[in-house]
Structures are given as structure tokens and as C-alpha cells.
Design a protein around this motif. Structure first.
Motif, PDB file in Angstrom:
ATOM      1  N   LYS A 100      -0.528  -0.069  -1.334  1.00 35.42           N
ATOM      2  CA  LYS A 100       0.062  -1.551  -1.752  1.00 35.42           C
ATOM      3  C   LYS A 100       1.507  -2.957  -0.757  1.00 35.42           C
ATOM      4  O   LYS A 100       0.393  -3.853  -0.435  1.00 35.42           O
ATOM      5  CB  LYS A 100       0.004  -2.057  -2.955  1.00 35.42           C
ATOM      6  N   GLU A 101       2.093  -1.844  -0.684  1.00 33.09           N
ATOM      7  CA  GLU A 101       3.259  -2.711  -0.119  1.00 33.09           C
ATOM      8  C   GLU A 101       2.805  -3.024   1.712  1.00 33.09           C
ATOM      9  O   GLU A 101       3.129  -4.022   2.021  1.00 33.09           O
ATOM     10  CB  GLU A 101       4.428  -2.015  -0.026  1.00 33.09           C
ATOM     11  N   LEU A 102       2.111  -2.551   1.445  1.00 38.31           N
ATOM     12  CA  LEU A 102       1.925  -2.047   3.761  1.00 38.31           C
ATOM     13  C   LEU A 102       0.112  -2.809   3.406  1.00 38.31           C
ATOM     14  O   LEU A 102      -0.502  -3.005   5.291  1.00 38.31           O
ATOM     15  CB  LEU A 102       0.990  -1.122   3.993  1.00 38.31           C
ATOM     16  N   GLY A 103      -0.791  -3.216   3.172  1.00 38.52           N
ATOM     17  CA  GLY A 103      -1.528  -4.343   2.613  1.00 38.52           C
ATOM     18  C   GLY A 103      -3.322  -3.515   3.043  1.00 38.52           C
ATOM     19  O   GLY A 103      -4.002  -3.811   3.334  1.00 38.52           O
ATOM     20  N   TYR A 104      -2.691  -1.793   2.585  1.00 38.41           N
ATOM     21  CA  TYR A 104      -3.794  -1.410   2.622  1.00 38.41           C
ATOM     22  C   TYR A 104      -4.785  -1.335   1.812  1.00 38.41           C
ATOM     23  O   TYR A 104      -4.518  -1.513   0.959  1.00 38.41           O
ATOM     24  CB  TYR A 104      -3.792  -0.077   2.894  1.00 38.41           C
ATOM     25  N   GLU A 105      -6.642  -1.272   1.908  1.00 40.68           N
ATOM     26  CA  GLU A 105      -7.282  -0.928   1.057  1.00 40.68           C
ATOM     27  C   GLU A 105      -7.919  -0.039   1.055  1.00 40.68           C
ATOM     28  O   GLU A 105      -8.488   0.856   1.659  1.00 40.68           O
ATOM     29  CB  GLU A 105      -8.469  -1.635   0.833  1.00 40.68           C
ATOM     30  N   ASN A 156      -8.124  -2.911   7.778  1.00 44.35           N
ATOM     31  CA  ASN A 156      -7.160  -2.204   6.469  1.00 44.35           C
ATOM     32  C   ASN A 156      -7.695  -1.177   5.595  1.00 44.35           C
ATOM     33  O   ASN A 156      -7.081  -0.540   4.768  1.00 44.35           O
ATOM     34  CB  ASN A 156      -6.368  -3.820   5.757  1.00 44.35           C
ATOM     35  N   ASN A 158      -4.212   6.045   9.533  1.00 41.58           N
ATOM     36  CA  ASN A 158      -4.689   5.030   8.119  1.00 41.58           C
ATOM     37  C   ASN A 158      -5.813   5.939   6.511  1.00 41.58           C
ATOM     38  O   ASN A 158      -6.288   5.860   6.533  1.00 41.58           O
ATOM     39  CB  ASN A 158      -5.745   4.430   8.745  1.00 41.58           C
ATOM     40  N   ARG A 190      -6.200  -1.501  13.581  1.00 42.76           N
ATOM     41  CA  ARG A 190      -6.990  -2.683  12.916  1.00 42.76           C
ATOM     42  C   ARG A 190      -7.870  -3.599  13.277  1.00 42.76           C
ATOM     43  O   ARG A 190      -9.150  -3.104  12.532  1.00 42.76           O
ATOM     44  CB  ARG A 190      -4.955  -3.991  12.950  1.00 42.76           C
TER      45      ARG A 190
END
Length: 322
Positions: free
Chosen positions: A311-316, A46, A288, A41
């Protein structure tokens, strides 16, 4: 020495040593993975780098890599075919681009493409860049700097060439080319102005030290896209009876790799579909990036499924380390 202390050192820009990496490998899994995700992080936010591949030339490979279904030295039942047409390669690039994929890698079997084959691939790459726009990576084997320069001029941005394992273990994996041949090709690609994607396969019979040595080789080469493959033991290959690594094994590997390569896109690649959670736990343990869709000779995970997971894990979804 403890996990928190080493994580803080990495966050401050210090490099861990091989001895520290070996220490980390033996630490409690949840503590190790949590610290690795903190490092991820900090350096990568993200961002998640997702790519797809097309198997543009299959089988009849002269090399004797003991894990590979495409080697002519093994009886695996793989159907060989020559280079796909430009039209097929461009069409697949367009399909992937429409699904939100940002990188598209053209992969071919064999020790390396001939000059006429490189020229044909350059035509395909030019059309993809002009008509589709997706970023193009290539995996064409042990090419020279001049060939890599042609590919860059055509619009390729990245070359993939796995080290596969450590220098010590490489002769146990392949004898028709050597570890130094890999290094030479990677340095030629870098000299041509291309970025490099390079990693290896876990489960080849390597030791923990081999895994860590490979990561330090990648660090020395300045590689910032690192595929971590899980061996899928293919019937007919010499490694068909190798014991398959577990989900926890893979989490531990990517976590230690994050400590060694804090800024890299650590990319779950071949074999991810064998994991019960398809890699989800690795994506909160330091990894990642991923290869999505079909693999070379085995089924992968659909891009749609991966996009929902990210999307569930909050990644872009974003190209990393261009």
C-alpha cells in the motif's frame, strides 16, 4: 550502448542479448534500477502478485541439492513428516484467502509425488476451489504430463519448478537429477495446460554469467512468474558457509532480470527476510511479486506486513500473467 538506449529498446518490444545483459550488470546501480522500474511500470503497471505457500510434506528428500535443509543427504535437524491431511491444507488456504492473498501454493519435498499422493492432492485442490476460491499452485517435483493433467482438472492453475541456476552450474548444485529433468517437467506442465513459475537461488556460488544464463533459459521456456531466492545458508548443508548476498546484489539481479523478462512477475521469494528492508528497494528496482508468510523451513514475513508495504508503494495486489 548505454542503459537508456537498452531500456528504450525493451520498451519498444525488442529483446536484449546476453552481451547487453552482461553490460547492464556492470552499470551504476541507481541508473540500472531506475530504468528497470520504468520497464516494470510500462509492462506490468502497478500490479503486484503475492502468494503464500504451505509446506505440505517435509524432509527425507532423496535428492542431494546442496542448498536444501530437507535433503536426506544432509544433517540439518529438519523434522520430516508425510503429506498433511486434506483438512489441514484446506484450512490454511482459507486463512490465507481471508488475509487477501490471491495465490496459494502447496509445496512438497521429494523428487516427485507418487500417483496416490497426486490423487490425494487433487482431492484437496478440488475442495479449495469449491469452498475457498483462492487460486491454487503446486510444487510437487518432477511429475509427468499425465499427473499434471490430473492436477489441472482438479483446479490447479500453476506449477512451480525452479531451474535453481544455469545449465553450466547445475551439476555443482545437484547430481541426483539434472537440468534437463527440470526442463522436461516444465514442458510437461505446459503441455498439460498449466502456467509455470520457475526461477532460482542466488548465492550458490554461481557467476554473474550463470545468473544471466538462467534468465535466458526462463525466457526461452516462456516463463512469466520468476522467483528470485536469496540463499539462506542452512547449517548442516554443504553451502552453510556461503557468503550471503547483499541488498544491492539482489537489486542488481532483479533489475537485469526485468530487462531480460520485461513482462514477468519477478518474485522475491526465500531469503527475503534476510534483507534489511525486507525487499522494499527491490520492489522499486524491477521486482513486482513476492512470496509472503512462512517459507518451507525458515521464517518469512507476515502477510499483514507485506500488505502494508505494498500500500505504501502504491501497488495493487492482483494475479499477474494468468
Amino acid at each position: 550502448m548505454n542503459v537508456n538506449e537498452l531500456a528504450n529498446n525493451v520498451l519498444q518490444g525488442k529483446q536484449i542479448t546476453k552481451e547487453e545483459a552482461l553490460f547492464l550488470y556492470e552499470q551504476p546501480l541507481l541508473k540500472l534500477c531506475g530504468s528497470a522500474d520504468k520497464i516494470r511500470r510500462h509492462f506490468c503497471a502497478n500490479q503486484f502478485d503475492i502468494c503464500t505457500i504451505i509446506n505440505a510434506k517435509n524432509g527425507n528428500c532423496s535428492e542431494n541439492c546442496r542448498f536444501c535443509a530437507q535433503s536426506a543427504h544432509h544433517r540439518t535437524g529438519v523434522v520430516a513428516y508425510p503429506l498433511l491431511s486434506k483438512e489441514e491444507i484446506v484450512a490454511q488456504a482459507r486463512s490465507n484467502h481471508e488475509q487477501g492473498v490471491l495465490r496459494y501454493s502447496i509445496v512438497t519435498s521429494g523428487k516427485g509425488l507418487s500417483d496416490p499422493e497426486v490423487d490425494a492432492m487433487c482431492e484437496a485442490i478440488r475442495e479449495i476451489r469449491e469452498k475457498v476460491g483462492i487460486s491454487v499452485c503446486v510444487s510437487f517435483g518432477l511429475l509427468n504430463e499425465q499427473q499434471f493433467r490430473k492436477l489441472k482438472e482438479a483446479g490447479a492453475t500453476r506449477v512451480h519448478n525452479n531451474l535453481e541456476t544455469s545449465r553450466r552450474n547445475f551439476p555443482n548444485i545437484c547430481t541426483t537429477h539434472g537440468f534437463d529433468d527440470k526442463i522436461q517437467a516444465i514442458r510437461a506442465a505446459q503441455a498439460a495446460g498449466l502456467s509455470v513459475c520457475s526461477g532460482g537461488i542466488m548465492g550458490l556460488g554461481e557467476t554473474v554469467e550463470d545468473r544471466i544464463d538462467m534468465a535466458f533459459s526462463l525466457q526461452e521456456l516462456g516463463v512469466l512468474s520468476v522467483p528470485v531466492n536469496l540463499l539462506n545458508p542452512i547449517p548442516g548443508t554443504p553451502f552453510e558457509c556461503n557468503e550471503r548476498l547483499t541488498e544491492d546484489d539482489m537489486r542488481r539481479i532483479v533489475a537485469v532480470y526485468r530487462f531480460i523478462l520485461p513482462r514477468a512477475a519477478i518474485r522475491l521469494a526465500g531469503g527475503r527476510g534476510l534483507l534489511p528492508d525486507k525487499g522494499k528497494s527491490c520492489f522499486i528496482s524491477g521486482a513486482n511479486a513476492a512470496i509472503s508468510g512462512e517459507m518451507l523451513t525458515t521464517a518469512g514475513i507476515t502477510t499483514k506486513t507485506d500488505m502494508l508495504l505494498l500500500k505504501e508503494l502504491g501497488y495493487e495486489v492482483k494475479r499477474c500473467n494468468e
